[in-house]
Write a protein that holds these residues in place. Structure first.
Motif, short mmCIF file in Angstrom:
data_model
loop_
_atom_site.label_atom_id
_atom_site.label_comp_id
_atom_site.label_asym_id
_atom_site.label_seq_id
_atom_site.Cartn_x
_atom_site.Cartn_y
_atom_site.Cartn_z
N GLY A 184 0.76 -1.23 0.00
CA GLY A 184 0.00 0.00 0.00
C GLY A 184 0.79 1.27 0.00
N SER A 185 2.09 1.21 0.10
CA SER A 185 2.83 2.46 0.15
C SER A 185 3.42 2.86 -1.19
N ASP A 186 3.56 1.92 -2.12
CA ASP A 186 4.23 2.22 -3.38
C ASP A 186 3.41 1.68 -4.55
N ASN B 121 -7.19 7.71 -4.57
CA ASN B 121 -7.42 8.95 -5.32
C ASN B 121 -6.11 9.72 -5.50
N LYS B 122 -5.30 9.77 -4.47
CA LYS B 122 -4.02 10.47 -4.56
C LYS B 122 -3.09 9.78 -5.56
N ASN C 264 3.07 12.21 -3.03
CA ASN C 264 3.79 12.90 -1.95
C ASN C 264 2.85 13.40 -0.86
N GLU C 265 1.53 13.38 -1.10
CA GLU C 265 0.57 13.83 -0.09
C GLU C 265 -0.02 12.66 0.71
#
Length: 128
Positions: A32-34, A64-65, A72-73
């Motif tokens: 989930g981080s990349d 969505n991001k 980066n958000e």
């Protein structure tokens, strides 16, 4: 070691299962981080689906991001495991998302809208 285990800690299991079945295989466990890594896992056939749980609790806007190129958000899950909480005491939390587990309270604290509207709900089969 991080309480939730390393990122992708169960991927090796999905790889092995895929060798023996002809049905879609899902992997879970710290993904989930990349988004590029998630894409690689599917593209290279290590898994057919990737379940992302805790990252969505840490930052519900993560997908969505990703789509909007705003990686980066994203507030990353730090795998503290507090979201699993104390189920028997109904206590849940998140070290990076203080709203997690308090959504209903937050909604009830909102101010009512300034203007009312009439709405129609179509397709519901029962009241909740």
């Amino acid at each position: 070691m991080v309480p939730g285990g390393p990122e992708g800690c169960n991927l090796y299991l999905a790889r092995e299962v895929k060798k023996h079945v002809r049905i879609p295989v899902t992997t879970v466990g710290g993904h989930g981080s990349d988004p590029e890594e998630l894409d690689r896992i599917i593209r290279e056939g290590e898994a057919d689906f990737i379940a992302i749980g805790r990252q969505i609790l840490a930052d519900p806007e993560t997908p969505n991001k990703w789509r909007q190129g705003r990686e980066n958000e994203i507030t990353p899950c730090v795998r503290c495991m507090n979201c699993l909480g104390l189920f028997d005491k109904n206590i849940f939390g998140c070290d990076v998302n203080p709203s997690m587990g308090h959504e209903l309270y937050d909604i009830l604290q909102r101010q009512p809208p300034k203007h009312s509207r009439k709405v129609v709900v179509i397709g519901g089969d029962r009241a909740v």
